[in-house]
Design an enzyme around this catalytic site. Structure first.
Site, PDB file in Angstrom:
ATOM      1  N   HIS A   1       2.902  -3.209  40.939  1.00  0.00           N
ATOM      2  CA  HIS A   1       2.075  -4.020  41.834  1.00  0.00           C
ATOM      3  C   HIS A   1       1.411  -3.180  42.925  1.00  0.00           C
ATOM      4  CE1 HIS A   1       5.934  -4.273  44.176  1.00  0.00           C
ATOM      5  NE2 HIS A   1       5.110  -4.269  45.214  1.00  0.00           N
TER       6      HIS A   1
ATOM      7  N   ASP B   1       7.862  -3.828  36.526  1.00  0.00           N
ATOM      8  CA  ASP B   1       7.255  -3.476  37.810  1.00  0.00           C
ATOM      9  C   ASP B   1       7.382  -1.978  38.098  1.00  0.00           C
ATOM     10  OD1 ASP B   1       5.784  -3.895  40.077  1.00  0.00           O
ATOM     11  OD2 ASP B   1       7.465  -4.568  41.303  1.00  0.00           O
TER      12      ASP B   1
ATOM     13  N   SER C   1       7.015  -0.539  48.976  1.00  0.00           N
ATOM     14  CA  SER C   1       7.084  -0.668  47.525  1.00  0.00           C
ATOM     15  C   SER C   1       6.755   0.638  46.823  1.00  0.00           C
ATOM     16  CB  SER C   1       6.113  -1.741  47.037  1.00  0.00           C
ATOM     17  OG  SER C   1       6.705  -2.998  47.071  1.00  0.00           O
TER      18      SER C   1
END
Length: 490
Positions: A217, A250, A333
């Site tokens: 993402h 992910d 992230s």
């Protein structure tokens, strides 16, 4: 929803991680932490509900200065301006997640804010104001204390040796020592789509060829004709390209263009050997603040997590996560979660957060519940992406429901337009599983929902043999099956 991560609806997250039922090798302490989690305190009436969201991208910030006080409203000259005025109210996210509504994203997806292309002037202004207020307060206190001690003839203070921070010798095992070694091998990633939307995340050096591992993402905006850059802590900035990305896991791998010859890959640890209570160190760019280091512990293992950015065209990602209380925020992230020795044990990916934003961004921040993809799984995925450019998923060949209250992962009883409940000739069919069967265990782990089953299956590789315990007609049975494979996210 099938175990191949098809569809978009995601149900509420289960309250506890899958737990080894009979695992003599596990320590009593670890088993206790994995078997149950302390219930959260009740939420006061009217309070916003917590939400599960990706830990970032951190969006590009709008260059909007903070509004000043109304003319004549502030204190006059000579009047102490303390305490400072309250900041403007921060907009809340809309309520997310919850209940058995199959159309509600499981994991309480956050209300994603638009990601403008403009710079980060607003963030810098907020930080600078905070620094000035702190500096002014400190100077005033220092002057007052010095004035009060003018008449004193003796001193009770003890001065430290005149030694600058750079002269101090810090052991390699300290947080400062680990950070000094790891920071040069981390990068701040900026991804921008062809339409100018994008955000900021983190990544780390995977090998000497210039491959960087991060979250899917983080780079999703740049996959189709977008722009991607990676900046090291020393200021070196490189253009990069996406080598491969896995939406279900992910995980993504990018490669630096004209990569330097002095890259130092971070050492990968063994996430299977991590224990609850182990120290953790997280590195990232929370809210765009690059090269930030935070610390905590492993709070739980094998936490089933499904995360999504909340958009209707995005499938959920599933992980059997490492849970940490190290502060993780949007922008962290893709960054490494390290152990006390500086080995990578996970990739920071998602957070459970309250509904209020931070630093005027409207995004949620850390409340001490962060989730990382175990590095053993991420390493396998990254190697597949480098080798073929596509992810490979393990599967049982059956679709399961994503609703709660079934006492496990129930195999769907109806076919969809494209998928049968049990794939003909697949692993589940070969093992005798049928529509309506409820899977309650995978090996020694309790399965309490469809997402938990998916998360656990994806910790394995195609070809692995697993024990499946299921219930049918009130009777329990255990069978062995060999996991199949699926290539790609479609």
């Amino acid at each position: 929803m099938s175990t191949e991560n098809e569809g978009t609806a995601v149900p509420p997250a289960p309250s506890a991680p899958p737990v080894p039922v009979e695992s003599p090798a596990a320590s009593p302490q670890a088993t206790a932490h994995e078997a149950q989690t302390a219930p959260l305190p009740p939420v006061p009436p009217g309070a916003p509900q917590p939400e599960l969201a990706h830990a970032g991208q951190s969006p590009a910030y709008a260059s909007a200065g903070a509004p000043g006080p109304a003319e004549g409203a502030g204190p006059g000259p000579g009047t102490a301006a303390w305490p400072p005025p309250q900041p403007p109210a921060i907009p809340s996210y809309m309520d997310g997640g919850g209940g058995g509504d199959p159309g509600t994203p499981w994991g309480a997806a956050y209300d994603q804010q638009p990601k403008p292309k403009s710079g980060r002037g607003g963030l810098f202004a907020a930080v600078l104001v905070a620094a000035l207020v702190a500096g002014g307060l400190g100077g005033g206190l220092g002057y007052t204390l010095a004035k009060d001690n003018d008449d004193s003839t003796t001193s009770t203070t003890v001065s430290a040796a005149q030694q600058t921070g750079g002269d101090l010798k810090r052991d390699a095992g300290t947080v400062a020592g680990v950070a000094a070694r790891a920071l040069p091998s981390t990068v701040t990633i900026e991804a921008e789509s062809s339409s100018g939307e994008g955000g900021t995340g983190t990544g780390f050096v995977f090998d000497t060829q210039g491959h960087i591992v991060t979250n899917n993402h983080v780079v999703a905006d740049a996959v189709d004709s977008g722009k991607l850059t990676a900046t090291f802590p020393d200021g070196r900035k490189y253009n990069a390209e996406v080598v491969g990305h896995a939406q279900g896991y992910d995980v993504a791998v990018i490669k630096l263009k004209n990569a330097p010859s002095d890259l130092q890959p971070l050492t990968l640890g063994d996430s299977d050997k991590v224990a609850v209570g182990d120290s953790t160190i997280a590195i990232g760019a929370p809210f765009g603040l690059s090269n930030t280091v935070t610390t905590g512990i492993i709070s739980a293992k094998n936490r089933p997590v499904a995360s999504s950015d909340g958009s209707t065209n995005t499938k959920a990602s599933y992980m059997s996560a490492l849970q940490t209380d190290a502060s993780i925020n949007p922008g962290n992230s893709g960054g490494p979660l390290l152990d006390a020795s500086g080995n990578v044990i996970g990739i920071n990916s998602a957070i459970q957060s309250s509904s209020s934003g931070g630093l005027g961004t409207g995004q949620s921040g850390s409340i001490g519940l962060g989730f990382a993809i175990p590095i053993n799984q991420a390493k396998y995925v990254a190697q597949q992406l480098i080798k073929t450019g596509k992810p490979v998923y393990a599967k049982i060949g059956a679709s399961v429901t994503l609703t709660e209250g079934t006492g496990g992962a129930q195999i769907s009883q109806k076919s969809t337009d494209t998928t049968a409940p049990v794939e003909a000739g697949g692993p589940a069919a070969a093992a005798g599983l049928k529509p309506g069967d409820v899977i309650t265990k995978l090996d020694d782990y309790v399965i309490d929902s469809g997402p938990t089953l998916i998360s656990e299956i994806w910790t394995h590789k195609p070809g692995d043999k697993v024990q499946i315990t299921y219930e049918r007609g009130g009777k329990s049975k255990t069978v062995e099956l060999t996991l199949g494979s699926r290539v790609g996210d479609n």
